[in-house]
Structure formats: structure tokens, C-alpha cells
Design a protein around this motif. Structure first.
Motif, PDB file in Angstrom:
ATOM      1  N   THR A  83       0.826  -1.203   0.000  1.00 29.02           N
ATOM      2  CA  THR A  83       0.000   0.000   0.000  1.00 29.02           C
ATOM      3  C   THR A  83       0.865   1.260   0.000  1.00 29.02           C
ATOM      4  O   THR A  83       0.507   2.273  -0.592  1.00 29.02           O
ATOM      5  N   ALA A 134       2.435   1.428 -10.183  1.00 29.38           N
ATOM      6  CA  ALA A 134       1.896   0.273 -10.888  1.00 29.38           C
ATOM      7  C   ALA A 134       3.010  -0.765 -10.978  1.00 29.38           C
ATOM      8  O   ALA A 134       4.172  -0.434 -11.186  1.00 29.38           O
ATOM      9  N   ARG A 184      -0.205  -4.250  -7.668  1.00 28.41           N
ATOM     10  CA  ARG A 184      -0.873  -3.083  -8.242  1.00 28.41           C
ATOM     11  C   ARG A 184      -0.936  -3.290  -9.750  1.00 28.41           C
ATOM     12  O   ARG A 184       0.076  -3.571 -10.384  1.00 28.41           O
ATOM     13  N   GLY A 200      -2.722   1.170 -10.968  1.00 28.73           N
ATOM     14  CA  GLY A 200      -2.327   1.403  -9.587  1.00 28.73           C
ATOM     15  C   GLY A 200      -3.296   0.806  -8.576  1.00 28.73           C
ATOM     16  O   GLY A 200      -3.079   0.897  -7.376  1.00 28.73           O
ATOM     17  N   ARG A 201      -4.380   0.176  -9.067  1.00 28.02           N
ATOM     18  CA  ARG A 201      -5.369  -0.441  -8.185  1.00 28.02           C
ATOM     19  C   ARG A 201      -4.784  -1.710  -7.557  1.00 28.02           C
ATOM     20  O   ARG A 201      -4.068  -2.465  -8.212  1.00 28.02           O
ATOM     21  N   LEU A 202      -5.075  -1.943  -6.281  1.00 26.38           N
ATOM     22  CA  LEU A 202      -4.577  -3.117  -5.563  1.00 26.38           C
ATOM     23  C   LEU A 202      -5.412  -4.331  -5.915  1.00 26.38           C
ATOM     24  O   LEU A 202      -6.645  -4.307  -5.802  1.00 26.38           O
TER      25      LEU A 202
END
Length: 104
Positions: free
Chosen positions: A52, A57, A88, A92-94
Motif C-alpha cells: 500500500t 503500478a 498493483r 495502480g489499483r490493488l
């Protein structure tokens, strides 16, 4: 964490030490973090905190079960399966993966 126990790594055999949990995270841009804990949930929390904190990315982390082999001259970890992954994606989303195939 997944409730499955691939190859008995989490249950172990009577008299064997309990497994350890190795976690690592890598930004893909020169930053990395890793650690060892005695509990899978703590390993998950620390790995997720590390990933986090890496907004790039391509940042990724994983948790593996491991046992410490003390029989040789130099103690070493015997690595078990990957139990959990996080990465990611290109936005960039986990993305979380509970279990899955071991790619190493």
C-alpha cells in the motif's frame, strides 16, 4: 488467507516446529521490504501495508509458508507454497490473490 493447506504446510507433523510466514513486497522501482512472522495474519497485514505504501503500478508482494531447517551447518528456510499475493495493476489499483499457483 486461504483455508486450504497445500501439502500439509500449515498443519505440519507432530513434533515439528510450526511454520513461519515470509512476506516480501517490491515496488518494481528499487524499493523493497520483507519480513518473517509466526502468524499468517500478521504477515498479511505487514505485506499489505508495504505494498500500500508503494503506489507505483507493478508493485507486488507475497506470503509464503516456510520452515527453518536446523539440521545442516548453516540453518536455512525451506520454502513452501505461496499463500497470498497482492499487486498493483497498470492503473495502480490493488489486486489481491488468496492462494493460487506457485510461480517460483
Amino acid at each position: 488467507m486461504s483455508s486450504h493447506d497445500p501439502a500439509g504446510w500449515l498443519s505440519g507433523l507432530p513434533g515439528e516446529p510450526k511454520p513461519l510466514f515470509l512476506w516480501d513486497a517490491d515496488s518494481g522501482h528499487g524499493r523493497a521490504s520483507c519480513g518473517v512472522t509466526g502468524g499468517p495474519w500478521l504477515a498479511r497485514r505487514r505485506m499489505l501495508d508495504a505494498v500500500t505504501a508503494m503506489p507505483e503500478a507493478g508493485a507486488a508482494g507475497q506470503i509464503r509458508a516456510a520452515r527453518l531447517d536446523l539440521r545442516g551447518r548453516d540453518p536455512q528456510y525451506v520454502l513452501g507454497p505461496v499463500l497470498f499475493r497482492a499487486r498493483r495493476d497498470h492503473t495502480g489499483r490493488l489486486v489481491l490473490d488468496d492462494g493460487g499457483t506457485d510461480s517460483s
